[in-house]
Enzyme design. Sequence first.
Site, PDB file in Angstrom:
ATOM      1  N   GLU A 228       0.496  -0.984  -0.051  1.00  0.00           N
ATOM      2  CA  GLU A 228       0.009  -0.263   0.387  1.00  0.00           C
ATOM      3  C   GLU A 228       0.233   1.342  -0.322  1.00  0.00           C
ATOM      4  O   GLU A 228       1.931   1.266   0.760  1.00  0.00           O
ATOM      5  CB  GLU A 228      -0.338   0.138   1.514  1.00  0.00           C
ATOM      6  CG  GLU A 228      -1.489   1.613   1.296  1.00  0.00           C
ATOM      7  CD  GLU A 228      -2.669   1.135   3.177  1.00  0.00           C
ATOM      8  OE1 GLU A 228      -2.794   1.603   2.976  1.00  0.00           O
ATOM      9  OE2 GLU A 228      -2.255  -0.227   3.656  1.00  0.00           O
ATOM     10  N   ASP A 230       0.019   5.200   0.636  1.00  0.00           N
ATOM     11  CA  ASP A 230      -0.731   6.519   1.311  1.00  0.00           C
ATOM     12  C   ASP A 230      -0.130   7.157   0.732  1.00  0.00           C
ATOM     13  O   ASP A 230       1.037   7.955   1.364  1.00  0.00           O
ATOM     14  CB  ASP A 230      -0.382   6.425   3.273  1.00  0.00           C
ATOM     15  CG  ASP A 230      -1.363   4.982   3.369  1.00  0.00           C
ATOM     16  OD1 ASP A 230      -2.320   4.446   2.595  1.00  0.00           O
ATOM     17  OD2 ASP A 230      -1.252   4.279   4.315  1.00  0.00           O
ATOM     18  N   GLU A 233      -2.679  11.170   3.872  1.00  0.00           N
ATOM     19  CA  GLU A 233      -3.998  10.373   4.795  1.00  0.00           C
ATOM     20  C   GLU A 233      -3.572  12.062   5.671  1.00  0.00           C
ATOM     21  O   GLU A 233      -3.184  12.109   6.233  1.00  0.00           O
ATOM     22  CB  GLU A 233      -3.223   9.314   6.243  1.00  0.00           C
ATOM     23  CG  GLU A 233      -3.120   7.926   4.897  1.00  0.00           C
ATOM     24  CD  GLU A 233      -3.799   6.880   6.043  1.00  0.00           C
ATOM     25  OE1 GLU A 233      -4.781   6.791   6.242  1.00  0.00           O
ATOM     26  OE2 GLU A 233      -2.169   7.242   6.184  1.00  0.00           O
ATOM     27  N   HIS A 244       4.339   0.920   2.316  1.00  0.00           N
ATOM     28  CA  HIS A 244       3.965   0.109   3.663  1.00  0.00           C
ATOM     29  C   HIS A 244       3.825  -0.693   2.631  1.00  0.00           C
ATOM     30  O   HIS A 244       3.676  -1.031   1.714  1.00  0.00           O
ATOM     31  CB  HIS A 244       2.885  -0.228   4.103  1.00  0.00           C
ATOM     32  CG  HIS A 244       1.984   1.277   4.852  1.00  0.00           C
ATOM     33  ND1 HIS A 244       1.981   0.485   6.506  1.00  0.00           N
ATOM     34  CD2 HIS A 244       1.696   2.215   4.566  1.00  0.00           C
ATOM     35  CE1 HIS A 244       1.641   2.240   6.653  1.00  0.00           C
ATOM     36  NE2 HIS A 244       1.163   3.058   5.738  1.00  0.00           N
TER      37      HIS A 244
END
Length: 454
Positions: A228, A230, A233, A244
Amino acid sequence: MLRSTAFLTFASLVLGQQIGTYTAERHPSMPIQVCTAPGSCTRESTEVVLDSNWRWTHVTDGYTNCYTGSEWNATACPDGATCAENCAIDGADYSGTYGITTPSSGALKLQFVTKNDNGQNVGSRVYLMASSEKYKMFNLLNKEFTFDVDVSKLPCGLNGAVYFSEMLEDGGLSAFDGNAAGAKYGTGYCDSQCPQDIKFINGEANVEGWGGDSGNSGTGKYGICCAEMDIWEANSDATAYTPHVCSVNEQTRCEGVDCGAGSDRYNSICDKDGCDFNSFRLGNKEFYGPSKTVDTTKPFTIVTQFVTDDGTDTGNLKSIHRYYVQDGVVIPNSVTEVAGVDATNFISEGFCEQQKAAFGDTNYYGQLGGMSAMGKSLTKMVLVLSIWDDHAVNMNWLDSVFPNDADPEKPGVARGRCDPADGVPETIEAAHPDAYVIYSNIKFGAINSTFTAS
């Protein structure tokens, strides 16, 4: 990032894997632009689809729910495979039930709480589609991804998230016989938290070992893992961008230790912490927020660049850079101001190693392959856009003191100015049901092609 969809609440709506016919599925349009140079962009007619975990699921031959409250229908769902055969997933009323609207071309508004005929819906998650049947796939290497955002109505405790997950292009339709719905109905979600609250995984219901919570969710024996990235956020007070990685390079079902629940966090096949760049946590407390350098009372543009070691689309990921544009001015990302971390404003292998050491955190990101592993996953990503609150730790990991019992003066503990109690879901859902986020003007292309500034 501590996201788990087990903590996204949605009232009276339940899930499945066959195709229902009671509500027609009509994907909202959200066109994007693909760019080769500044001012040289081509429009693509993309659309968004609601995640299957939010949808009404019923028996294939009637209106009886397959899942009600936080419990499976024992008759329709004695086991995972039978449940997938017996249960149908239906189309969605995007605006009326879920508060998902397109206020203008290329813009998407996600309402936090939406009152509807079933009670209310809280939060949502959608994916970008290349067509009505397949997700839009991105290779982010040697590219930049840009979008505009309005977080002025996102208070402490909420998260308007834009990220990429290593999902299958068709949502698992061709890979798993039990999945007849596919990407058209938002199936196949996975992320680095290996969420165990996903009700259908790999074409089977996650009924085994299911334990419901006091709301409308629960967790089962299995989780679903994948890498993942991001991109964003954030709320109006805090933000972070975070890669990640996983020890696997495709969507993978997990169970037991591999899912990394509780004390097994650093035995998971995925890195749940990631290597985050949060300006407040890294020492600059005046960079992001209302009336700060990046002023969250007004819309702005976010640019994320994925730089490779040889400047090609097949090179090794070297670093991830961030810029903002507001009122026509380019704002470089903040520079770190933490003892033991070299002054820098982008994510690299060296930054991750130094940041983890300075904060006393486990560098599981590095242990699972770091930037090299992230680069391999970035070649086949699906775009996710969402709004959510956090039933696990009240979003404190993003915008407050975390862990709550740690000394806020210790490096890395304070992540934002918010009070730890601000993100309690019961409180924020009652106090800020009118919260929302607007994403718009998505562009993707060659580095330095998607934005200009005076």
